[in-house]
Design a protein around this motif. Sequence first.
Motif, PDB file in Angstrom:
ATOM      1  N   GLY A 136       0.782  -1.223   0.000  1.00 26.69           N
ATOM      2  CA  GLY A 136       0.000   0.000   0.000  1.00 26.69           C
ATOM      3  C   GLY A 136       0.816   1.276   0.000  1.00 26.69           C
ATOM      4  N   GLY A 137       2.121   1.182   0.220  1.00 23.77           N
ATOM      5  CA  GLY A 137       2.961   2.383   0.226  1.00 23.77           C
ATOM      6  C   GLY A 137       3.571   2.617  -1.143  1.00 23.77           C
ATOM      7  N   ILE A 138       2.866   3.329  -2.024  1.00 23.50           N
ATOM      8  CA  ILE A 138       3.325   3.487  -3.402  1.00 23.50           C
ATOM      9  C   ILE A 138       4.608   4.301  -3.474  1.00 23.50           C
ATOM     10  CG2 ILE A 138       1.945   5.542  -3.917  1.00 23.50           C
ATOM     11  CD1 ILE A 138       2.680   2.521  -6.229  1.00 23.50           C
ATOM     12  N   ARG A 139       4.774   5.315  -2.603  1.00 23.28           N
ATOM     13  CA  ARG A 139       6.015   6.097  -2.608  1.00 23.28           C
ATOM     14  C   ARG A 139       7.194   5.217  -2.215  1.00 23.28           C
ATOM     15  NH1 ARG A 139       8.038  11.411  -2.277  1.00 23.28           N
ATOM     16  NH2 ARG A 139      10.273  11.205  -2.510  1.00 23.28           N
ATOM     17  N   ARG A 140       6.995   4.381  -1.221  1.00 27.18           N
ATOM     18  CA  ARG A 140       8.067   3.489  -0.783  1.00 27.18           C
ATOM     19  C   ARG A 140       8.439   2.508  -1.890  1.00 27.18           C
ATOM     20  NH1 ARG A 140       6.394  -0.425   3.746  1.00 27.18           N
ATOM     21  NH2 ARG A 140       5.996   1.502   4.860  1.00 27.18           N
ATOM     22  N   LEU A 141       7.422   1.944  -2.553  1.00 30.32           N
ATOM     23  CA  LEU A 141       7.693   1.003  -3.635  1.00 30.32           C
ATOM     24  C   LEU A 141       8.400   1.691  -4.797  1.00 30.32           C
ATOM     25  CD1 LEU A 141       7.350  -1.884  -4.685  1.00 30.32           C
ATOM     26  CD2 LEU A 141       5.129  -1.200  -5.617  1.00 30.32           C
ATOM     27  N   GLY A 142       7.968   2.930  -5.101  1.00 30.58           N
ATOM     28  CA  GLY A 142       8.630   3.687  -6.151  1.00 30.58           C
ATOM     29  C   GLY A 142      10.083   3.964  -5.817  1.00 30.58           C
ATOM     30  N   ASP A 143      10.348   4.352  -4.580  1.00 31.75           N
ATOM     31  CA  ASP A 143      11.725   4.588  -4.145  1.00 31.75           C
ATOM     32  C   ASP A 143      12.562   3.315  -4.259  1.00 31.75           C
ATOM     33  OD1 ASP A 143      11.655   7.287  -3.603  1.00 31.75           O
ATOM     34  OD2 ASP A 143      11.374   7.057  -1.440  1.00 31.75           O
ATOM     35  N   PHE A 144      11.965   2.193  -3.889  1.00 31.39           N
ATOM     36  CA  PHE A 144      12.679   0.916  -3.953  1.00 31.39           C
ATOM     37  C   PHE A 144      13.028   0.555  -5.401  1.00 31.39           C
ATOM     38  CE2 PHE A 144      12.688  -3.820  -3.857  1.00 31.39           C
ATOM     39  CZ  PHE A 144      13.729  -4.001  -2.969  1.00 31.39           C
ATOM     40  N   ALA A 145      12.057   0.745  -6.304  1.00 27.94           N
ATOM     41  CA  ALA A 145      12.288   0.445  -7.720  1.00 27.94           C
ATOM     42  C   ALA A 145      13.314   1.395  -8.329  1.00 27.94           C
ATOM     43  CB  ALA A 145      10.973   0.527  -8.493  1.00 27.94           C
ATOM     44  N   LEU A 172       2.108   2.058 -12.942  1.00 27.55           N
ATOM     45  CA  LEU A 172       3.319   2.021 -12.122  1.00 27.55           C
ATOM     46  C   LEU A 172       4.568   2.383 -12.921  1.00 27.55           C
ATOM     47  CD1 LEU A 172       2.739  -1.254 -10.060  1.00 27.55           C
ATOM     48  CD2 LEU A 172       2.599   1.096  -9.223  1.00 27.55           C
ATOM     49  N   ALA A 173       4.443   2.492 -14.235  1.00 28.66           N
ATOM     50  CA  ALA A 173       5.621   2.783 -15.065  1.00 28.66           C
ATOM     51  C   ALA A 173       6.322   4.049 -14.599  1.00 28.66           C
ATOM     52  CB  ALA A 173       5.206   2.906 -16.530  1.00 28.66           C
ATOM     53  N   ASP A 174       5.556   5.094 -14.309  1.00 27.82           N
ATOM     54  CA  ASP A 174       6.166   6.347 -13.860  1.00 27.82           C
ATOM     55  C   ASP A 174       6.798   6.182 -12.479  1.00 27.82           C
ATOM     56  OD1 ASP A 174       5.468   7.643 -16.181  1.00 27.82           O
ATOM     57  OD2 ASP A 174       3.625   8.487 -15.377  1.00 27.82           O
ATOM     58  N   ASP A 175       6.109   5.477 -11.587  1.00 30.47           N
ATOM     59  CA  ASP A 175       6.657   5.273 -10.250  1.00 30.47           C
ATOM     60  C   ASP A 175       7.941   4.455 -10.296  1.00 30.47           C
ATOM     61  OD1 ASP A 175       4.527   6.526  -8.615  1.00 30.47           O
ATOM     62  OD2 ASP A 175       3.284   4.944  -9.446  1.00 30.47           O
ATOM     63  N   TYR A 176       7.996   3.495 -11.218  1.00 29.74           N
ATOM     64  CA  TYR A 176       9.192   2.670 -11.350  1.00 29.74           C
ATOM     65  C   TYR A 176      10.302   3.371 -12.129  1.00 29.74           C
ATOM     66  CZ  TYR A 176       6.585  -1.479  -9.758  1.00 29.74           C
ATOM     67  OH  TYR A 176       5.873  -2.393  -9.037  1.00 29.74           O
ATOM     68  N   GLY A 177       9.967   4.451 -12.843  1.00 29.49           N
ATOM     69  CA  GLY A 177      10.978   5.227 -13.543  1.00 29.49           C
ATOM     70  C   GLY A 177      11.337   4.720 -14.925  1.00 29.49           C
ATOM     71  N   PHE A 178      10.365   4.143 -15.636  1.00 24.78           N
ATOM     72  CA  PHE A 178      10.590   3.693 -17.010  1.00 24.78           C
ATOM     73  C   PHE A 178       9.804   4.582 -17.973  1.00 24.78           C
ATOM     74  CE2 PHE A 178      11.494  -0.035 -14.463  1.00 24.78           C
ATOM     75  CZ  PHE A 178      12.614  -0.581 -15.075  1.00 24.78           C
ATOM     76  N   ILE A 202       6.132  -4.706 -21.382  1.00 22.59           N
ATOM     77  CA  ILE A 202       7.539  -4.546 -21.019  1.00 22.59           C
ATOM     78  C   ILE A 202       7.801  -3.048 -20.878  1.00 22.59           C
ATOM     79  CG2 ILE A 202       9.895  -4.637 -21.935  1.00 22.59           C
ATOM     80  CD1 ILE A 202       9.439  -7.457 -22.757  1.00 22.59           C
ATOM     81  N   LEU A 203       8.403  -2.686 -19.771  1.00 24.34           N
ATOM     82  CA  LEU A 203       8.808  -1.302 -19.522  1.00 24.34           C
ATOM     83  C   LEU A 203      10.303  -1.192 -19.774  1.00 24.34           C
ATOM     84  CD1 LEU A 203       6.930  -0.611 -16.150  1.00 24.34           C
ATOM     85  CD2 LEU A 203       6.066  -0.375 -18.490  1.00 24.34           C
ATOM     86  N   GLY A 204      10.723  -0.163 -20.489  1.00 21.77           N
ATOM     87  CA  GLY A 204      12.129  -0.007 -20.824  1.00 21.77           C
ATOM     88  C   GLY A 204      12.654   1.382 -20.515  1.00 21.77           C
ATOM     89  N   PRO A 219      17.971  15.729  -6.197  1.00 27.57           N
ATOM     90  CA  PRO A 219      18.299  14.449  -5.560  1.00 27.57           C
ATOM     91  C   PRO A 219      17.083  13.790  -4.922  1.00 27.57           C
ATOM     92  CG  PRO A 219      19.979  16.059  -5.036  1.00 27.57           C
ATOM     93  CD  PRO A 219      18.887  16.807  -5.772  1.00 27.57           C
ATOM     94  N   GLY A 220      16.873  12.524  -5.268  1.00 26.63           N
ATOM     95  CA  GLY A 220      15.793  11.760  -4.689  1.00 26.63           C
ATOM     96  C   GLY A 220      14.437  11.973  -5.316  1.00 26.63           C
ATOM     97  N   ASN A 221      14.344  12.819  -6.349  1.00 26.07           N
ATOM     98  CA  ASN A 221      13.059  13.129  -6.964  1.00 26.07           C
ATOM     99  C   ASN A 221      12.925  12.470  -8.350  1.00 26.07           C
ATOM    100  OD1 ASN A 221      12.132  14.681  -4.834  1.00 26.07           O
ATOM    101  ND2 ASN A 221      13.067  16.547  -5.644  1.00 26.07           N
ATOM    102  N   LEU A 222      13.457  11.267  -8.491  1.00 23.28           N
ATOM    103  CA  LEU A 222      13.375  10.566  -9.759  1.00 23.28           C
ATOM    104  C   LEU A 222      11.935  10.193 -10.074  1.00 23.28           C
ATOM    105  CD1 LEU A 222      16.481   8.280  -9.281  1.00 23.28           C
ATOM    106  CD2 LEU A 222      16.314  10.242 -10.777  1.00 23.28           C
TER     107      LEU A 222
END
Length: 222
Positions: A136-145, A172-178, A202-204, A219-222
């Motif tokens: 449920g923590g989308i910011r945390r998951l995004g940071d992890f990815a 989730l593509a944006d949160d994962y950074g693809f 597939i996300l690339g 910094p940290g705002n990917l």
Amino acid sequence: MERDSIFTHMQAIEGRFNAEGLTLYVCTNPEELPALLADVGKERVHPMSEVSDEDLRSGRAFWLFLKRQDRCITCISAKSVDLGSKDFGNYFRGLAASRYSGRDGVVESVSQPLVDELRGRLIYFGGIEVAPDERGGIRRLGDFAQYVKLLAATRWDFDWMYTIIAYKHRRLADDYGFNGKYRNAISWADPVPEGLANDQMILGLNAVHFSHIVSSVEPGNL
């Protein structure tokens, strides 16, 4: 300069995790891995996301874990693959055939955009899992990815990074950074293997875009 930027982003993400009482742990020891995965609640690694013991020991792969105190709550794997002169379609067909013994034609087709674009040195991310009581923590998951991509970039030179997600999770593509989204990327022969589907994406992310982003955002705002 880019490497300095990568480490700056990593430190910013680590700072947010530490503020929540969370730490990161990298595993390259095959003997240690099963207990860590069980900690997260991951009962099995999907065949297409498996990394071999040799990949781990040789430095061609690693697993990243997010931990709350001594308990692992999130995991993901990263693996470096150099296609050389082989195109992505032939590589992926060969990979699938090796994971599904006796089904040489398990992949019916690979989309042309993937064949045209995903070339050279690849980094694949797979096996992502979050412990049921930590979801449920989308910011945390995004940071992890984002962090695993940064970490992989410090270990391996690459031309493309990629992962595979269900179509329903496409946002989730944006949160994962693809930035690249390849819809209906792989067509599977019937019966479609468990856990896979013909509408998966597939996300690339290619090295040029990665370099631009890490060098141009705060910094940290990917």
